[in-house]
Design an enzyme around this catalytic site. Structure first.
Site, PDB file in Angstrom:
ATOM      1  N   LYS A   1       0.838  -1.203   0.000  1.00 45.88           N
ATOM      2  CA  LYS A   1       0.000   0.000   0.000  1.00 45.88           C
ATOM      3  C   LYS A   1       0.871   1.249   0.000  1.00 45.88           C
ATOM      4  O   LYS A   1       1.785   1.376   0.807  1.00 45.88           O
ATOM      5  CB  LYS A   1      -0.902   0.015   1.233  1.00 45.88           C
ATOM      6  CG  LYS A   1      -1.828   1.230   1.291  1.00 45.88           C
ATOM      7  CD  LYS A   1      -2.735   1.202   2.507  1.00 45.88           C
ATOM      8  CE  LYS A   1      -1.995   1.555   3.775  1.00 45.88           C
ATOM      9  NZ  LYS A   1      -2.886   1.624   4.944  1.00 45.88           N
TER      10      LYS A   1
ATOM     11  N   GLN B   1     -11.971   8.528  10.292  1.00 47.04           N
ATOM     12  CA  GLN B   1     -11.488   7.417  11.088  1.00 47.04           C
ATOM     13  C   GLN B   1     -12.174   7.345  12.439  1.00 47.04           C
ATOM     14  O   GLN B   1     -12.491   6.255  12.926  1.00 47.04           O
ATOM     15  CB  GLN B   1      -9.973   7.519  11.277  1.00 47.04           C
ATOM     16  CG  GLN B   1      -9.343   6.306  11.936  1.00 47.04           C
ATOM     17  CD  GLN B   1      -9.706   5.004  11.260  1.00 47.04           C
ATOM     18  OE1 GLN B   1     -10.263   4.101  11.883  1.00 47.04           O
ATOM     19  NE2 GLN B   1      -9.398   4.878   9.974  1.00 47.04           N
TER      20      GLN B   1
END
Length: 335
Positions: free
Chosen positions: A75, A147
């Site tokens: 990633k 988040q």
């Protein structure tokens, strides 16, 4: 030299694909399984590379899972906290590349902001299952961005929560998140302004901010609290007072990473504990190699630096669902 006639193609999965195909409970299950595999020595890596930039930074995280079919994922994420205010862009942008770990064949490219949000919250959900008191009913979440909202959903998925306080430097964001979370989760969610008023009545505390200075002290936390420290994922980032961490039962996602970029970096720098005094990695707790919570009055802390084990777990679960349901866009790499 033999040549292959097989067409090289990859599946491209968008943010919308991710959220349609991979639920948070499914991601929690996948991440828990990945930590168990890590404890059993059935993973590749994980590894991390961080590169700072003006007003933000980049990191590359990579890992693999070894099973009936083995996978590898890398990633690349950009993290620029001022993006929403300055450019109207997400704080986190990037992509995950998934490959077959047996042949090296590229399989998919996936939008990473959605993967990151899901897998980070999922890790907190896994930790909460093992480190929270069974009678936990109240929580405080500090940081009301994407988040923070996902973190609350994760702990609500694994704990019988009843009341939640949410806080943010921008109180309007906390009020907005409280209204949405109350409607979607069916909990009593209130926007608070004073952390020191919310924490003493909380069984669980989640911190997910870009802070570079500790704002949760040992004197703020009641015995028996579980804390998930999510914000420290780079050098210098910090949310918890080192004395609080050193005096608690500390579980890390990956020890080597937390020592460099997690809350543990500050505790080690202050000579308040050694790596050997860390209670466990999460995989050891999940697999039963080490105990989780052992006493009702124990303060437990999960230092979540964000490991690629979580990324590959989420990516694999997503990819297999996409292939089974024929989602995404097929791209031919041969030209």
């Amino acid at each position: 030299m033999a040549s292959s006639s097989r067409r090289m193609s990859i599946l491209v999965l968008s943010r919308a694909d991710v959220f349609e195909l991979l639920s948070l409970p499914d991601c929690i299950e996948a991440v828990e399984a990945a930590f168990r595999l890590h404890a059993e020595g059935r993973t590749l890596g994980p590894g991390v590379l961080s590169v700072p930039a003006t007003d933000g930074g980049f990191h590359i995280k990579a890992a693999g899972l070894v099973g009936e079919r083995s996978y590898f994922a890398a990633k690349t994420n950009a993290n620029f906290p001022q993006n929403p205010h300055r450019f109207g862009l997400p704080t986190i942008q990037g992509m995950v590349v998934l490959a077959d770990a047996g042949s090296g064949e590229p399989l998919a490219v996936i939008e990473s902001g959605s993967i990151t949000a899901l897998r980070t919250a999922a890790a907190t959900g896994v930790a909460a299952k093992f480190l929270t008191r069974p009678d936990a009913r109240t929580a405080t979440v500090v940081g009301c961005g994407v988040q923070g909202e996902m973190q609350l959903a994760a702990i609500a998925a694994v704990l019988p929560l009843q009341r939640v306080w949410v806080l943010d430097l921008e109180h309007e964001r906390a009020e907005s998140m409280a209204a949405r979370a109350q409607a979607s989760l069916g909990l009593d969610v209130q926007a608070a302004k004073d952390l020191r008023e919310a924490l003493p009545g909380s069984d669980v505390c989640v911190t997910c901010t870009p802070s570079r200075r500790a704002f949760v002290a040992a004197s703020d936390v009641a015995p028996g609290t579980f804390i998930a420290a999510v914000g420290a994922d780079a050098h210098g980032k910090q949310e918890l007072e080192p004395a609080l961490v050193a005096g608690s039962t500390l579980v890390v996602d990956v020890l080597a990473h937390c020592a460099e970029i997690g809350e543990l970096q500050h505790v080690l720098a202050a000579d308040l504990m050694t790596r050997e005094q860390v209670h466990a990695e999460l995989g050891d707790v999940v697999s039963g190699r080490r105990p989780g919570r052992t006493r009702p009055d124990e303060i437990t802390i999960f230092d979540s630096s964000g490991t690629a084990l979580q990324d590959v777990a989420a990516a694999v679960a997503l990819y297999e669902r996409a292939r089974a349901g024929r989602y995404g866009t097929e791209v031919n790499l041969d030209g």
